[in-house]
Design a protein around this motif. Sequence first.
Motif, short mmCIF file in Angstrom:
data_model
loop_
_atom_site.label_atom_id
_atom_site.label_comp_id
_atom_site.label_asym_id
_atom_site.label_seq_id
_atom_site.Cartn_x
_atom_site.Cartn_y
_atom_site.Cartn_z
N MET A 1 0.85 -1.17 0.00
CA MET A 1 0.00 0.00 0.00
C MET A 1 0.89 1.22 0.00
N ASN A 2 0.62 2.18 -0.86
CA ASN A 2 1.45 3.37 -0.96
C ASN A 2 1.01 4.50 -0.03
N ASP A 3 -0.17 4.40 0.53
CA ASP A 3 -0.70 5.47 1.37
C ASP A 3 -0.43 5.15 2.84
N LEU A 4 0.54 5.84 3.42
CA LEU A 4 0.96 5.57 4.79
C LEU A 4 -0.18 5.78 5.77
N LEU A 5 -0.98 6.82 5.59
CA LEU A 5 -2.07 7.08 6.53
C LEU A 5 -3.15 6.02 6.43
N ALA A 6 -3.45 5.55 5.22
CA ALA A 6 -4.43 4.48 5.06
C ALA A 6 -3.91 3.19 5.69
N ALA A 7 -2.62 2.90 5.51
CA ALA A 7 -2.02 1.72 6.12
C ALA A 7 -2.11 1.82 7.64
N ALA A 8 -1.83 3.00 8.18
CA ALA A 8 -1.91 3.20 9.63
C ALA A 8 -3.34 3.00 10.12
N ASP A 9 -4.32 3.45 9.35
CA ASP A 9 -5.72 3.23 9.74
C ASP A 9 -6.07 1.74 9.78
N LEU A 10 -5.55 0.97 8.80
CA LEU A 10 -5.79 -0.47 8.82
C LEU A 10 -5.18 -1.10 10.08
N VAL A 11 -4.00 -0.66 10.43
CA VAL A 11 -3.37 -1.17 11.65
C VAL A 11 -4.18 -0.74 12.87
N ARG A 12 -4.55 0.51 12.91
CA ARG A 12 -5.27 1.09 14.04
C ARG A 12 -6.60 0.36 14.30
N HIS A 13 -7.28 -0.05 13.25
CA HIS A 13 -8.60 -0.66 13.38
C HIS A 13 -8.57 -2.18 13.33
N GLY A 14 -7.39 -2.77 13.30
CA GLY A 14 -7.29 -4.19 13.48
C GLY A 14 -6.95 -5.09 12.31
#
Length: 73
Positions: A1-14
């Motif tokens: 995934m190239n979008d760091l913030l989207a990747a962080a959201d996936l991590v954040r939400h499980g």
Amino acid sequence: MNDLLAAADLVRHGPGVCIMPPSLAARFPEFPVRPFAAHAPAWTVGVVYPRGDLSPVVAAFLRHVRQLRAPDG
């Protein structure tokens, strides 16, 4: 995934994990960090540019990128 913030959201939400350099991981202090003990991943990054005469900006960028290459590259 190239979008760091989207990747962080996936991590954040499980539903995800993210592999990133420590300098980027530091931007997310709420996440636990687990460094690779062995066999860290490696990537080859390429630069694509048009043939022919290059603009001064593109030429300068390419000079900079060539200086950053790995010692064996």
